[in-house]
Design an enzyme around this catalytic site. Structure first.
Site, short mmCIF file in Angstrom:
data_model
loop_
_atom_site.label_atom_id
_atom_site.label_comp_id
_atom_site.label_asym_id
_atom_site.label_seq_id
_atom_site.Cartn_x
_atom_site.Cartn_y
_atom_site.Cartn_z
N PHE A 106 0.96 -1.31 -0.36
CA PHE A 106 -0.15 0.09 0.07
C PHE A 106 0.91 1.41 -0.02
O PHE A 106 1.80 1.33 0.70
CB PHE A 106 -1.05 -0.03 1.36
CG PHE A 106 -2.22 0.93 0.98
CD1 PHE A 106 -3.07 0.86 0.15
CD2 PHE A 106 -2.14 2.18 2.02
CE1 PHE A 106 -4.30 1.73 0.11
CE2 PHE A 106 -3.06 3.08 1.89
CZ PHE A 106 -4.20 2.85 0.88
N ASP A 125 2.03 -6.11 7.53
CA ASP A 125 0.73 -5.29 7.69
C ASP A 125 -0.40 -6.15 7.48
O ASP A 125 -0.61 -6.91 6.08
CB ASP A 125 0.97 -4.15 6.38
CG ASP A 125 -0.28 -3.37 6.69
OD1 ASP A 125 -1.28 -3.59 7.16
OD2 ASP A 125 -0.16 -2.05 6.09
N TYR A 147 -10.87 -1.11 10.55
CA TYR A 147 -12.38 -0.50 9.94
C TYR A 147 -12.64 -1.52 8.55
O TYR A 147 -13.74 -1.22 8.32
CB TYR A 147 -12.02 0.89 9.45
CG TYR A 147 -10.78 1.29 8.87
CD1 TYR A 147 -10.84 1.26 7.50
CD2 TYR A 147 -9.61 1.72 9.44
CE1 TYR A 147 -9.43 1.48 6.83
CE2 TYR A 147 -8.62 2.35 8.82
CZ TYR A 147 -8.48 2.10 7.42
OH TYR A 147 -7.51 2.41 7.05
N LYS A 148 -11.77 -2.04 8.35
CA LYS A 148 -12.09 -3.19 7.09
C LYS A 148 -12.75 -4.41 7.59
O LYS A 148 -13.84 -4.36 8.03
CB LYS A 148 -10.84 -3.57 6.24
CG LYS A 148 -9.94 -2.30 5.93
CD LYS A 148 -8.76 -2.62 5.09
CE LYS A 148 -7.92 -1.49 4.76
NZ LYS A 148 -8.60 -0.69 3.51
N ARG A 188 -12.57 -3.77 -7.81
CA ARG A 188 -12.00 -4.64 -6.64
C ARG A 188 -13.38 -5.14 -5.89
O ARG A 188 -14.29 -4.26 -5.46
CB ARG A 188 -10.98 -3.77 -5.81
CG ARG A 188 -10.57 -4.42 -4.72
CD ARG A 188 -9.51 -3.66 -3.94
NE ARG A 188 -10.04 -2.59 -3.18
CZ ARG A 188 -9.63 -2.09 -1.96
NH1 ARG A 188 -8.35 -2.48 -1.64
NH2 ARG A 188 -10.35 -1.15 -1.52
#
Length: 395
Positions: free
Chosen positions: A113, A182, A207-208, A354
């Site tokens: 990321f 990560d 939060y995912k 996605r």
């Protein structure tokens, strides 16, 4: 066996929506609204500052961290919450560098990321280290004797490609390097096993797939063998051994507590704690099996019905996280047309559609609807409406 029908009922899912964007922001757990309201009415409102002691706000970062530990293959008192993922990346990489004096190379890959790479690059410049970025397939061969830290995101945010954590960690250890993983696209989606993989540091957001809500706090884990030796550059008040002694000299707290920085986000942690209730009784092996079932069905369905898109994720589920990415030259407009039709995924530049599959609340009906809607949008050309080409600030 995990009852996924029951876990699905634990979320507020707007009617008429197939939500396949839980890898970007999880939906709201039904219990979160009442939990936050109760915290505000019974704790903040009535206890005022006394809530730090009476309601346990001060220890929340560790008590909530212990709940996440089970989901990532960690032990009790090994995970602490707080701050953002970028801050936790900075803490982990800086601490790992200090544990390898004389080595100055941080290795990552081009599928990481961008924010992680920004943090590592800024840190490297500040301390005179070097950030090397290679293609994902070249990581193993780029692990050389001068490496200090291997910093990788286990699951590629764009393609869903999954690194072999255990194998790459073992390779890094062979040359005396440390690993920072990560778990932003792993925690809550995969059967992560940090201790089993013998990893050194790990960080992640909540939060995912963990459904903690927008801006939910991040977490950090350190292997017990490093916990009392790790020295992060970012030394905060809450990470001091005795914060309320107000000592002007920093003295790190024992273990993972030293990775606390600032005042914990108590309201956000209350929402996250409610979200973690959904995980009680969930088997991680069942979770992974459900993920594979959903992603395999979606790949098979789009492969048969959507010839205008190309698969951008590994075909082998063992090499894939819990998302599927497809490529189309007008991916942004296609995704906006899907969202307008009630199938919510997201777009990643330059040409990626996605779709995240969250086993706790997605089912085969969501897969079927997504495949049918994508096939129709591509077939009838409705994506080419001018409105679908106007790009929003958040994609």
């Amino acid at each position: 066996m995990t009852d996924f029908a029951a876990t699905r009922r634990a979320f507020h899912l707007p009617q008429g929506i197939a939500y396949l964007d839980g890898n970007s922001l999880g939906p709201m757990p039904v219990a979160a609204r009442d939990r936050v309201a109760r915290m505000m009415a019974e704790e903040w409102s009535e206890m005022l500052i006394g809530g730090w002691n009476k309601a346990g706000w001060y220890v929340q970062p560790r008590t909530v961290g212990d709940r996440i530990a089970r989901l990532i293959g960690a032990g009790p008192e090994q995970v602490v919450m707080g701050d953002t993922l970028s801050i936790k990346v900075f803490q982990a990489v800086s601490a790992a560098l200090r544990l390898r004096p004389g080595r100055r190379v941080i290795l990552s890959d081009s599928g990481n990321f961008p924010s992680d790479l920004y943090v590592a690059d800024g840190l490297a410049r500040a301390v005179g280290a070097e950030l090397r970025v290679v293609a994902p397939d070249d990581v193993a061969s780029a692990i050389t004797d001068n490496l200090a830290v291997l910093m990788l995101t286990e699951v590629d945010y764009r393609t869903g490609r999954r690194h072999d954590m255990a194998a790459l960690t073992a390779r890094a250890h062979e040359v005396g390097a440390l690993t920072v993983w990560d778990l932003a696209h792993s925690a809550g989606a995969l059967d992560v096993d940090l201790l089993g993989a013998d990893a050194d540091f790990a960080v992640g957001c909540t939060y995912k797939y963990l459904n903690g809500g927008p801006g939910a706090p991040a977490f950090i884990w350190i292997h017990p063998r490093h916990a009392d030796a790790a020295q992060p550059i970012l030394q905060g008040w809450m990470g001091h051994d005795a914060p309320f002694a107000f000592d002007l000299d920093y003295r790190p707290a024992a273990g993972i507590e030293r990775m606390r920085v600032g005042t914990p986000p108590v309201i956000a942690l209350a929402a996250l704690d409610a979200a973690l209730d959904v995980w009680d009784g969930v088997s991680l092996s069942d979770l992974r099996a459900r993920s594979v079932q959903l992603t395999e069905a979606f790949i098979a369905g789009t492969g048969a019905a959507c010839p205008d898109v190309a698969l951008n994720s590994p075909r082998d589920p063992a090499l894939r996280g819990s998302q599927v990415s497809l490529r189309h030259p007008q991916a942004y407009a296609v995704m906006q047309a899907l969202i307008a039709a009630g199938v919510i995924g997201d777009f990643r530049a330059p040409d990626v559609l996605r779709f995240g599959f969250a086993p706790l609340f997605n089912d085969l009906d969501d897969v079927e609807r997504a495949v049918e809607t994508l096939a129709r949008v591509l077939r009838d050309g409705s994506w080419n409406d001018e409105a679908f080409h106007r790009m929003s600030a958040v994609t």
